[in-house]
Design an enzyme around this catalytic site. Structure first.
Site, PDB file in Angstrom:
ATOM      1  N   LYS A  94      19.772  18.019  76.524  1.00  0.00           N
ATOM      2  CA  LYS A  94      18.690  17.731  75.586  1.00  0.00           C
ATOM      3  C   LYS A  94      18.154  19.073  75.104  1.00  0.00           C
ATOM      4  O   LYS A  94      17.488  19.803  75.849  1.00  0.00           O
ATOM      5  CB  LYS A  94      17.592  16.923  76.264  1.00  0.00           C
ATOM      6  CG  LYS A  94      16.466  16.555  75.324  1.00  0.00           C
ATOM      7  CD  LYS A  94      15.568  15.501  75.923  1.00  0.00           C
ATOM      8  CE  LYS A  94      14.574  14.983  74.891  1.00  0.00           C
ATOM      9  NZ  LYS A  94      13.692  16.022  74.373  1.00  0.00           N
TER      10      LYS A  94
ATOM     11  N   CYS B 267      -7.429  54.959  90.167  1.00  0.00           N
ATOM     12  CA  CYS B 267      -6.703  54.012  91.011  1.00  0.00           C
ATOM     13  C   CYS B 267      -7.708  53.127  91.746  1.00  0.00           C
ATOM     14  O   CYS B 267      -8.633  53.643  92.379  1.00  0.00           O
ATOM     15  CB  CYS B 267      -5.836  54.780  92.011  1.00  0.00           C
ATOM     16  SG  CYS B 267      -5.131  53.734  93.294  1.00  0.00           S
TER      17      CYS B 267
END
Ligand code: JCF
Length: 716
Positions: free
Chosen positions: A114, A422
Site C-alpha cells: 500500500k 557547557c
C-alpha cells in the site's frame, strides 16, 4: 532522408520505448544524455512544424501555462477507501468473513504494497490519456491532467495489442525516497521550504497550478486497478488485470503476489514488513484483494468500502507530539547535541520520548521550539527524528499594544538558542567556522566527557571490561575515584564497597573483569583511547600498518619507553617543539606518516596528531601500560614481491568497472600499498569519475595519474 513527419514519429516511438524501459520495466537501455538529445530534437521539430505535434508526444510532458484553479471532476465510479486492519486477528476475521460470505473453504488473494502517495484516476479515450483526477472526497476530485502529463511513468498512449475505447485506471502517484531526498537538498540550496516526507512532496508537486513546476519534480506512479473498461474484455482475476495493465504500459509493482488463506496473507505482510526500510518508496501497509472478480461481485460493498479488500497497516512511522524541553547532551568528544524531550508517543512500534535535533543549524532550519507540536518519525531501526514543526499549532499570543488596525500575534515560545557554555562543566562552548557542531572545551575536565570516555574505554569492542556499566562509571566519576581510564586499574575492594548497589560479590566480579581486560590487543587499545574520528576499522588499520613488538604479561613498562611498543607510530608520542617553524615541520611529518595508512585521510590524521600532542593523553597511555595492560606482537606484513613492490597507490573517484576493494586487492596482490591520501610519497594515483581534491593534489605534485585501464595494463 526521412520526412519531418516520419522523423517525428520515429523519435516519439524511440522516446516512448526508452521511457517505458526506464520507468516501467526498471531496465534503462540508453544513457539519460541520449534521451535528452532525442527529446531536444523532437522538441525542435515540433516547434518548427506545430502541425506535427501530437497529444501523446513526450514533449507534452514539460508542463504548460499555470491554471487559475483546478476544475472539479465527478468520478463516474466513486473512488472508494479501504477498511484498515492492524492486528493479525483482524486479518483472520477478514478471511473468515470472506470465506463464509462465499461459502468456500479457501480464498485466493491478490496482494501488494500500500503506497504512501496520492490516489489518482486516469482516463484513456481510444488509448490516449485525456483526463487525470485526484481522489478528492471519493465522489469528486480535481482535474490535474496537465500535471499528470509531466509524469514520465504514466503512459500518454496505451501500448497493448487490443486498446479499449475507454479505460479508467486507478493508481497511486508517489515520489521515490531518493528523489525526495534530492528535492529537499535542492530546496535547501534554493532557500525554500523542505517537505516533511515523500508523500507531502508528491502531494505538493501534483497539486501545483503551474505544471511546469510539477515537470521538474520526479514523480512516479503505480497502477492498482481498473474502474471502467469499454471495448475490450477484461480478465476475470485482479492479478490478471494487473498483468493487463502492465501490457498496456503502466508501471505495476514488482512486489505484488498471489497467496491463499489467512496464513498466506500474514506471511506476505511479514515478508514485506522486513523489506519495508529497503524499498525505494514509502509504504504504510499492504493491500489484500479477493483475486476472483466474480467473487468480488458476490461480496459487494459495505457503506463506502469493498468487502473483498482490506488494507493491513504497519505501525505508523510518523506521529504528532509536543516538545516539552530541549536539553543539551554532551558527547564523548565534547559535542553538544540538542535533544528534544517529547511527550511520549507511540511511533514505528515503540514509545518515543526523545529525538536528537543534531545541532544548532538543524534546530534553526526546522525552527523547533519548546511547546511546539512536531512530526516525529521513526522508520525501521533508525533513531527517531523530528521531521518538522506544525506551525499552525504553535502557541501564539496577541502582541501587546496591537489595536484593531494592527492586530498582530507572535509566538509565545522564543526561538532555540545554543548555550554559550557547557551545561555540565561550565566550560566555554565553541563552534568552529564552517562547522555545524558546537563543542565543550572542557575535555576530560568535563565530567560528561569523562564519563563517556570511560564508558567507551570499557565497552565491548574496546577493553571490554565486564561489570563496568553506566551506573558504576557515573558514581566513580562523581565521587572522584576515577578520572582517567588508567584509574580503573587502581581500584581496590574497599573503594568499590562504598558504591551504591555494589555488594561484595559484584565488587569481586568487577575487579576480576578489570583484571581480565588487561589482556588486550593493539587495535582494541587504540580504539579504546577514544581519539576523535578513529573507529574500530581505523584502529585496526593503524595497528596492522605500524605493527607492535607486543608487551608481555607483567612486563614492567616504564614511561620513558612507552613509544617503542607502538613501533613507528610511537614517533607521534612526544611533545611538539616550542619553535613554531620546527613544530610545523614535525606536524607535517606526522601527518605524512599517518596518511600512508590505508583509508587514513587528512582529517583522521589530524585528529590522531592532535590527540598525541596532548601530554595528558600520553600520560594516560603510559599509566595504562604501567598498570599492566598488555598485548601480543603484530608483525607488519613484509611487502609482497610483485610489479608494484615499493610503490604506493591512491585510489580516487569511481572507477568504470572495479570497486574500491577490488582495485585495492589487485594492487596489494602485485606487492603495492594503497594509501588513503596523496603525498610526495605517492607513486601513482588511480583516478575514476568524479575524482576530486586527491586528483587535484596529485596534479599539483606532479604524481603519475592512471586510469583503471592503465592500472590493468600495468598488471597484464
Ligand atoms: O497503494 C495504495 N495506496 C492502494 C490503494 C493500493 C490498492 O490496491 C488500492 C488502494 C485503494 C483502493 N485498492 C483499492 C481498491
Amino acid at each position: 532522408m526521412p520526412s519531418d513527419l516520419e522523423r517525428a514519429c520515429d523519435l516519439r516511438a524511440l522516446l516512448h520505448r526508452y521511457a517505458h524501459e526506464y520507468y516501467v520495466l526498471d531496465t534503462p537501455t540508453v544513457p539519460d544524455a541520449e534521451y535528452d538529445r532525442l527529446f531536444a530534437e523532437l522538441q525542435a521539430l515540433e516547434i518548427a512544424h506545430p502541425e506535427l505535434a501530437t497529444v501523446d508526444s513526450p514533449t507534452q510532458r514539460v508542463g504548460g501555462k499555470p491554471l487559475p484553479e483546478f476544475s472539479e471532476i465527478t468520478h463516474k465510479v466513486p473512488m472508494l477507501s479501504l477498511n484498515n486492519a492492524f492486528e493479525d486477528e483482524d486479518i483472520a476475521a477478514f478471511d473468515k468473513r470472506v470465506r463464509e460470505g462465499l461459502g468456500v473453504a479457501e480464498v485466493v488473494y491478490d496482494v501488494g504494497p500500500k503506497f504512501d502517495g496520492l490516489a489518482i484516476s486516469l482516463t484513456y479515450a481510444d488509448g490516449v490519456l485525456t483526463q487525470a483526477a485526484t481522489r478528492g472526497d471519493g465522489a469528486t476530485g480535481e482535474d490535474v491532467t496537465q500535471n499528470v502529463r509531466t509524469i514520465r511513468a504514466i503512459p500518454l498512449r496505451l501500448s497493448g495489442t487490443a486498446v479499449p475505447a475507454l479505460l479508467e485506471v486507478r493508481g497511486e502517484v508517489l515520489m521515490l525516497k531518493k528523489d525526495f531526498a534530492r528535492l529537499n537538498e535542492d530546496q535547501v540550496t534554493r532557500g525554500q521550504k523542505t517537505f516533511a516526507n515523500p508523500r507531502n512532496a508528491a502531494a505538493g508537486s501534483l497539486r501545483q497550478l503551474d505544471s511546469r513546476i510539477t515537470a521538474t519534480r520526479r514523480l512516479t506512479f503505480f497502477a492498482y486497478g481498473v474502474a471502467q473498461c469499454d471495448g475490450v474484455a477484461l480478465p476475470g482475476e485482479q492479478s490478471a488485470i494487473m498483468d493487463f495493465l502492465a501490457a498496456q504500459g503502466f508501471p505495476v509493482c514488482h512486489e505484488r503476489s498471489r497467496v491463499a488463506g489467512a496464513q498466506g496473507l500474514l506471511d506476505y505482510y511479514r515478508a514485506i514488513g522486513e523489506k519495508r526500510g529497503t524499498l525505494p518508496y514509502d509504504i504504510d501497509g499492504v493491500v489484500y484483494k479477493v483475486d476472483s472478480l466474480a467473487q468480488q461481485a458476490e461480496l459487494g460493498f459495505v457503506s463506502r468500502a469493498p468487502r473483498w479488500a482490506i488494507a493491513h497497516k504497519y505501525p505508523a512511522q510518523e506521529e504528532l507530539t509536543t516538545v516539552e524541553a530541549i536539553d543539551i547532551q554532551v558527547g564523548r568528544t565534547g559535542a553538544l547535541t540538542p535533544v528534544a524531550r517529547l511527550k511520549p508517543v507511540f511511533v514505528g512500534g515503540v514509545t518515543v520520548t526523545n529525538a536528537t535535533l543534531h545541532n544548532e543549524d538543524e534546530v534553526r532550519r526546522k525552527d523547533v521550539r519548546v511547546g511546539d507540536t512536531v512530526i516525529v518519525r521513526r522508520a525501521g531501526d533508525v533513531i527517531p527524528e523530528v521531521v518538522g514543526v506544525v506551525l499552525e499549532k504553535r502557541p501564539m499570543r496577541d502582541v501587546p499594544g496591537a489595536d484593531l488596525f494592527s492586530a498582530a500575534q507572535e509566538p509565545v515560545n522564543p526561538p532555540f538558542e545554543m548555550p554559550k557554555t557547557c551545561p555540565v562543566c561550565g566550560s566555554h562552548a565553541v563552534k568552529g567556522v564552517d562547522e555545524a557542531v558546537t563543542r565543550c572545551t572542557g575535555g576530560l575536565y568535563c565530567a560528561a566527557q569523562r564519563k563517556q570516555a570511560l564508558w567507551h574505554f570499557a565497552s565491548r569492542k574496546a577493553l571490554d571490561i565486564d561489570g563496568l556499566g553506566d551506573k558504576i562509571i557515573e558514581q566513580l566519576v562523581d565521587i572522584g575515584l576515577v578520572k582517567t581510564p588508567a584509574d580503573i586499574y587502581l581500584l581496590n575492594p574497599e573503594q568499590l564497597a562504598g558504591l551504591e548497589r555494589m555488594g561484595e560479590k559484584s565488587a569481586q566480579n568487577l575487579l576480576a573483569g578489570i583484571a581480565v581486560s588487561k589482556n588486550t590487543t593493539l587495535p582494541r587499545f587504540i580504539y579504546a583511547l577514544g581519539i576523535r574520528n578513529v573507529g574500530e576499522a581505523t584502529a585496526r588499520d593503524l595497528a596492522s600498518h605500524f605493527g607492535t613488538p607486543g608487551i608481555q604479561k607483567d612486563e614492567k613498562v616504564i614511561a620513558e619507553e612507552v613509544a617503542k611498543y607502538f613501533a613507528e607510530f610511537g614517533e607521534l608520542m612526544s611533545d611538539l617543539p616550542a619553535d613554531e617553524a620546527e613544530c610545523k615541520q614535525v606536524i607535517a611529518r606526522r601527518l605524512d606518516l599517518l596518511t600512508q595508512v590505508p583509508d587514513v585521510g587528512p582529517v583522521v590524521a589530524q585528529s590522531i596528531v592532535d590527540f598525541f600532542a596532548e601530554a595528558h593523553n600520553r600520560d594516560v597511555v603510559a599509566a595504562l601500560l604501567a598498570a599492566g595492560v598488555y598485548w601480543p606482537a603484530i608483525e607488519v606484513n613484509a611487502a609482497r614481491e610483485g610489479p608494484f613492490t615499493g610503490k604506493t597507490f591512491v585510489l580516487t573517484g569511481t572507477l568504470p568497472t572495479l570497486g574500491r576493494d577490488e582495485a585495492k586487492a589487485m594492487i596489494e596482490a602485485a606487492g603495492g600499498k594503497v594509501a588513503g591520501s596523496v603525498s610526495k610519497k605517492t607513486s601513482v594515483v588511480v583516478a575514476g569519475e568524479e575524482a576530486g581534491s586527491k586528483l587535484a593534489k596529485a596534479q599539483e605534485l606532479g604524481i603519475t595519474i592512471w586510469t583503471e585501464e592503465q592500472l590493468r595494463a600495468a598488471l597484464a
